[in-house]
Write a protein that holds these residues in place. Structure first.
Motif, PDB file in Angstrom:
ATOM      1  N   LYS A  72       1.068  -1.785  -0.131  1.00  0.00           N
ATOM      2  CA  LYS A  72      -0.033   0.298   0.025  1.00  0.00           C
ATOM      3  C   LYS A  72       0.522   1.570   0.357  1.00  0.00           C
ATOM      4  O   LYS A  72       0.940   2.363  -0.381  1.00  0.00           O
ATOM      5  CB  LYS A  72      -0.975   0.215   1.129  1.00  0.00           C
ATOM      6  N   GLY A 125      -4.832  -1.023   8.606  1.00  0.00           N
ATOM      7  CA  GLY A 125      -6.191   0.095   7.709  1.00  0.00           C
ATOM      8  C   GLY A 125      -6.729   1.117   8.508  1.00  0.00           C
ATOM      9  O   GLY A 125      -6.719   2.564   7.618  1.00  0.00           O
ATOM     10  N   VAL A 126      -7.087   0.717   9.326  1.00  0.00           N
ATOM     11  CA  VAL A 126      -7.833   1.909  10.814  1.00  0.00           C
ATOM     12  C   VAL A 126      -7.104   2.663  11.407  1.00  0.00           C
ATOM     13  O   VAL A 126      -6.887   3.389  10.603  1.00  0.00           O
ATOM     14  CB  VAL A 126      -8.648   0.539  11.138  1.00  0.00           C
ATOM     15  N   PHE A 129      -4.145   4.246   8.239  1.00  0.00           N
ATOM     16  CA  PHE A 129      -4.498   4.459   7.120  1.00  0.00           C
ATOM     17  C   PHE A 129      -5.682   5.170   6.771  1.00  0.00           C
ATOM     18  O   PHE A 129      -6.581   6.139   5.868  1.00  0.00           O
ATOM     19  CB  PHE A 129      -4.012   3.880   6.114  1.00  0.00           C
ATOM     20  N   GLU A 131      -9.209   4.153   7.222  1.00  0.00           N
ATOM     21  CA  GLU A 131     -10.205   4.063   6.568  1.00  0.00           C
ATOM     22  C   GLU A 131     -11.259   3.045   8.156  1.00  0.00           C
ATOM     23  O   GLU A 131     -10.981   3.785   8.604  1.00  0.00           O
ATOM     24  CB  GLU A 131      -9.907   2.383   6.343  1.00  0.00           C
ATOM     25  N   ARG A 137     -17.935  -4.175   9.593  1.00  0.00           N
ATOM     26  CA  ARG A 137     -16.298  -4.348   9.483  1.00  0.00           C
ATOM     27  C   ARG A 137     -16.248  -4.756  10.549  1.00  0.00           C
ATOM     28  O   ARG A 137     -15.160  -6.239  10.324  1.00  0.00           O
ATOM     29  CB  ARG A 137     -15.829  -3.305   8.800  1.00  0.00           C
TER      30      ARG A 137
END
Length: 157
Positions: A72, A125-126, A129, A131, A137
């Protein structure tokens, strides 16, 4: 060693209330018995190998998270450092996965490896980044965890 094995066979086949079983229990080393019977060297080795395989598989899953995160961060392989980290972590992850598969069943090892990677990528991700973190989720992540736990419980050894 042969004496202990013969005594273990005797002990396992005789009720514990008889005098010969009591004699075996009295003179056996305390570090050797498992569930009232001796554990052979082969069984101890296999138990150690299985425990090591699970630990190695856990680290293989963590390196999967590292390579997915680096992928990523490489922005489509346009940044050299994250791309290099991705390749190194991917290689290490595959090597560790392959090593754990020497002991663990294919289906179990691969499922646990991908599950750790999926859950770890979700958390990164959370956390890193930004998210979104919604109910569905979180529920999906809990289903992954429950699947991993069930797979571990269903695997012999």
């Amino acid at each position: 060693m042969a004496i202990y094995m013969a005594e273990a066979i005797l002990h396992c086949s005789i009720a514990s209330s008889t005098t010969s079983a009591v004699k075996v229990l009295a003179r056996r080393p305390r570090s050797r018995p498992e569930h009232g019977c001796f554990k052979t060297g082969t069984a101890r080795r296999l138990h150690r190998e299985a425990a090591m395989a699970w630990l190695v598989l856990f680290f293989a899953g963590l390196f999967e998270v590292v390579w997915a995160t680096a992928m990523k961060m490489s922005e489509g392989f346009t940044k050299a450092v994250p791309t290099g980290i991705m390749v190194a972590a991917m290689l290490l992850s595959f090597i560790l996965l392959a090593w754990s598969m020497r002991v663990l069943p294919l289906g179990t090892a691969y499922t646990i490896w991908t599950g750790i990677g999926a859950l770890g990528a979700f958390i990164v991700g959370v956390a890193v980044f930004g998210e979104p973190l919604g109910f569905l989720r979180i529920f999906a992540a809990l289903l992954i965890v429950s699947g991993l736990v069930l797979m571990k419980l269903a695997t012999p050894g």
